[in-house]
Design an enzyme around this catalytic site. Structure first.
Site, mmCIF file in Angstrom:
data_model
loop_
_atom_site.group_PDB
_atom_site.id
_atom_site.type_symbol
_atom_site.label_atom_id
_atom_site.label_comp_id
_atom_site.label_asym_id
_atom_site.label_seq_id
_atom_site.Cartn_x
_atom_site.Cartn_y
_atom_site.Cartn_z
ATOM 1 N N HIS A 1 0.836 -1.204 0.000
ATOM 2 C CA HIS A 1 0.000 0.000 0.000
ATOM 3 C C HIS A 1 0.876 1.261 0.000
ATOM 4 O O HIS A 1 0.672 2.174 -0.803
ATOM 5 C CB HIS A 1 -0.922 -0.034 1.232
ATOM 6 C CG HIS A 1 -1.753 1.207 1.419
ATOM 7 N ND1 HIS A 1 -3.120 1.195 1.291
ATOM 8 C CD2 HIS A 1 -1.406 2.480 1.725
ATOM 9 C CE1 HIS A 1 -3.577 2.422 1.511
ATOM 10 N NE2 HIS A 1 -2.564 3.225 1.774
ATOM 11 N N GLU A 2 1.854 1.293 0.898
ATOM 12 C CA GLU A 2 2.725 2.478 0.969
ATOM 13 C C GLU A 2 3.575 2.604 -0.295
ATOM 14 O O GLU A 2 3.851 3.713 -0.761
ATOM 15 C CB GLU A 2 3.606 2.425 2.220
ATOM 16 C CG GLU A 2 2.833 2.447 3.532
ATOM 17 C CD GLU A 2 1.811 3.573 3.633
ATOM 18 O OE1 GLU A 2 2.101 4.703 3.190
ATOM 19 O OE2 GLU A 2 0.709 3.310 4.152
ATOM 20 N N HIS B 1 1.745 4.508 -2.944
ATOM 21 C CA HIS B 1 1.900 5.956 -2.796
ATOM 22 C C HIS B 1 3.264 6.387 -3.342
ATOM 23 O O HIS B 1 3.388 7.363 -4.066
ATOM 24 C CB HIS B 1 1.834 6.352 -1.315
ATOM 25 C CG HIS B 1 0.462 6.295 -0.707
ATOM 26 N ND1 HIS B 1 -0.600 7.009 -1.182
ATOM 27 C CD2 HIS B 1 -0.001 5.609 0.373
ATOM 28 C CE1 HIS B 1 -1.668 6.767 -0.424
ATOM 29 N NE2 HIS B 1 -1.328 5.913 0.513
HETATM 30 ZN ZN LIG Z 1 -2.317 5.278 2.206
#
Ligand SMILES: [Zn+2]
Ligand SMILES: [Zn+2]
Length: 131
Positions: free
Chosen positions: A51-52, A55
């Protein structure tokens, strides 16, 4: 998985309390909450890291790296990241106190000094009670 190199650093950071991880826009490092592994498992840790990284890679490619963007959701789906980190379970309280005046019960991780603390509701004194 991303077909892009990861050129920065990723750390476990115990100061994260409720979030699973955080990508820092200024220096591109990533913090991960170690409880994502300790309270869950390696699969969950991996999903939080992915998830990170979504980004991270979108930001470095100059794309929209926000949660709501279609780029973000698309990349997350492709890589199998999780949209939300699971809630961290409350650590079980070790001590139970009861107000001797109004009867309210409070749970605490640590012992406290019965002479110093009074009940917020009624000003009464607490007593340690067995669980
Ligand atoms: Zn996030
Ligand atoms: Zn009270």
């Amino acid at each position: 998985m991303f077909k892009q190199p990861f050129k920065h650093q990723i750390f476990f950071n115990r100061r994260l309390k409720t979030t699973g991880g955080r990508y820092h826009l200024n220096d591109h490092h990533i913090d991960i909450n170690p409880l994502m592994y300790e309270c869950f498992d390696l699969a969950n840790l991996k999903a939080v890291v992915v998830h990170e990284l979504c980004h991270y890679h979108l930001h470095l490619m100059g794309r929209d790296y926000h949660h709501r963007s279609s780029d973000f959701r698309h990349l997350l789906a492709l890589t199998g990241g999780q949209r939300y980190a699971p809630a961290i379970p409350n650590r079980e309280a070790k001590y139970r106190y009861q107000c001797q005046t109004c009867g309210v019960i409070v749970n605490r991780q640590r012992r406290f000094n019965l002479q110093l603390y009074v009940c917020r509701q009624c000003g009464g004194r607490f007593k340690l009670i067995p669980k």
